[in-house]
Scaffold this active site. Structure first.
Site, mmCIF file in Angstrom:
data_model
loop_
_atom_site.group_PDB
_atom_site.id
_atom_site.type_symbol
_atom_site.label_atom_id
_atom_site.label_comp_id
_atom_site.label_asym_id
_atom_site.label_seq_id
_atom_site.Cartn_x
_atom_site.Cartn_y
_atom_site.Cartn_z
ATOM 1 N N ALA A 46 0.803 -1.230 0.000
ATOM 2 C CA ALA A 46 0.000 0.000 0.000
ATOM 3 C C ALA A 46 0.830 1.271 0.000
ATOM 4 O O ALA A 46 0.281 2.358 0.154
ATOM 5 C CB ALA A 46 -0.932 -0.006 1.209
ATOM 6 N N THR A 48 2.603 2.388 -2.556
ATOM 7 C CA THR A 48 2.775 2.936 -3.903
ATOM 8 C C THR A 48 1.661 2.438 -4.815
ATOM 9 O O THR A 48 0.943 1.473 -4.494
ATOM 10 C CB THR A 48 4.149 2.529 -4.488
ATOM 11 O OG1 THR A 48 4.368 3.214 -5.713
ATOM 12 C CG2 THR A 48 4.228 1.031 -4.730
ATOM 13 N N ILE A 50 -1.415 1.334 -7.078
ATOM 14 C CA ILE A 50 -2.818 1.030 -6.836
ATOM 15 C C ILE A 50 -3.104 0.897 -5.344
ATOM 16 O O ILE A 50 -4.126 1.381 -4.851
ATOM 17 C CB ILE A 50 -3.204 -0.281 -7.556
ATOM 18 C CG1 ILE A 50 -3.029 -0.142 -9.059
ATOM 19 C CG2 ILE A 50 -4.644 -0.664 -7.250
ATOM 20 C CD1 ILE A 50 -3.112 -1.463 -9.790
ATOM 21 N N TYR A 200 4.988 -15.253 -14.534
ATOM 22 C CA TYR A 200 4.098 -14.206 -14.033
ATOM 23 C C TYR A 200 2.635 -14.555 -14.317
ATOM 24 O O TYR A 200 1.767 -14.440 -13.434
ATOM 25 C CB TYR A 200 4.438 -12.866 -14.681
ATOM 26 C CG TYR A 200 3.519 -11.749 -14.249
ATOM 27 C CD1 TYR A 200 3.488 -11.314 -12.927
ATOM 28 C CD2 TYR A 200 2.667 -11.120 -15.166
ATOM 29 C CE1 TYR A 200 2.633 -10.291 -12.530
ATOM 30 C CE2 TYR A 200 1.828 -10.094 -14.771
ATOM 31 C CZ TYR A 200 1.808 -9.686 -13.451
ATOM 32 O OH TYR A 200 0.961 -8.673 -13.062
#
Length: 316
Positions: A46, A48, A50, A200
């Site tokens: 939290a 940076t 979104i 990913y």
């Protein structure tokens, strides 16, 4: 047509098109004025992007927000900024490194010393497209280790607190690239062969399969679990992709700001119309269609069982 007329005519077409493209790229916006005063929220990653915008919004709605972050200096700076902008003093920072199962356990232990309730858990943090195979402190491939296993353990260790806080919500930030992913049962940790994008995509598919199985297990608890694609967002998540850094300006109209990218997470956290919606995948503030692989209950159950073993949950 002279040069001046040509320029004016081109601008008359290009400017509206630019704004239409930009509006389309921003996707859905959540505009409901919903208060969640006193609700306790954890947001991973939290400090940076979104996560930061989600924390700012929920704090502005009256929530008590815990910023679960690896970098405490940046998290402290984010906390101070959120308090300054919202006037909400109930914003706190706690250390969480999702690439360490021990750190996850320590975070939960410290959180439970402070709180007996948890109304919203937003599993937001993640890493993307690491060029060379790296491992977590526990020897797991970094992308699935951080994006999936770390959040799997965190969620399970907090489930008792979440259940007694019901109605409550669990939100897992995935990605549209899950549609390119497969769960490699024979090489889940990419030990035999590693490529950054398949690893990913697999981790993002794992997020949705985890959400699907979790929703089934919570069906009688008044706790919902949903996943989402935030959009293509201009955040630090692309730090490993130099091409995106250099191409940032030309791509700008086709990407979301962090604030726009946070809208679906915010909606899932607070929208009263979603109080009974669970096991769904969202994008642009609406239910969306996940891949066929993400709808496989057998794979979701298999992954859950494997995840229990990897994280040590089975022994507890």
């Amino acid at each position: 047509m002279d040069t001046k007329s040509y320029v004016i005519a081109t601008a008359a077409v290009a400017v509206p098109v630019f704004f239409l493209i930009n509006r389309w790229a921003r996707g859905g916006q959540f505009n409901k004025d919903v208060r969640i005063d006193g609700k306790i929220v954890i947001i991973t990653g939290a400090n940076t992007g979104i996560g930061r915008e989600t924390a700012l919004d929920l704090a502005n709605r009256g929530a008590k927000v815990y910023l679960a972050c690896r970098d405490l200096n940046r998290a402290d700076a984010t906390r101070e900024d959120i308090i300054l902008k919202t006037g909400n003093q109930n914003v706190f920072v706690k250390k969480l490194d999702l690439a360490s199962l021990e750190s996850v356990r320590m975070f939960v232990e410290e959180f439970k010393k402070c709180e007996t309730k948890l109304h919203v858990l937003i599993n937001n943090a993640g890493v993307m497209a690491i060029n060379n195979r790296q491992t977590t402190q526990d020897g797991l491939e970094m992308q699935i280790g951080t994006n999936h296993f770390g959040h799997f353990l965190l969620t399970n260790l907090l489930l008792d607190t979440i259940k007694i806080s019901a109605p409550a919500r669990i939100i897992n930030v995935s990605s549209i690239v899950h549609k390119c992913g497969t769960i490699n049962r024979k090489d889940l940790q990419s030990e035999k062969s590693y490529s950054k994008w398949p690893a990913y995509c697999q981790s993002k598919l794992a997020n949705i399969l985890f959400t699907r199985e979790l929703a089934k297990r919570l069906k009688d608890s008044n706790v919902t679990a949903n996943s989402l694609h935030p959009g293509v967002v201009r955040t630090e998540l692309s730090r490993n992709l130099a091409i995106l850094q250099y191409a940032a300006l030309p791509l700008h109209p086709f990407t979301k700001s962090p604030k726009s990218g946070a809208q679906t997470s915010i909606m899932l956290a607070v929208d009263p119309d979603l109080k009974s919606v669970t096991g769904k995948y969202f994008a642009d503030c609406a239910i969306s269609k996940e891949s066929t692989a993400a709808q496989c209950d057998e794979t979701a159950t298999w992954l859950w069982d494997v995840s229990e073993g990897v994280t040590g949950i089975k022994k507890e």
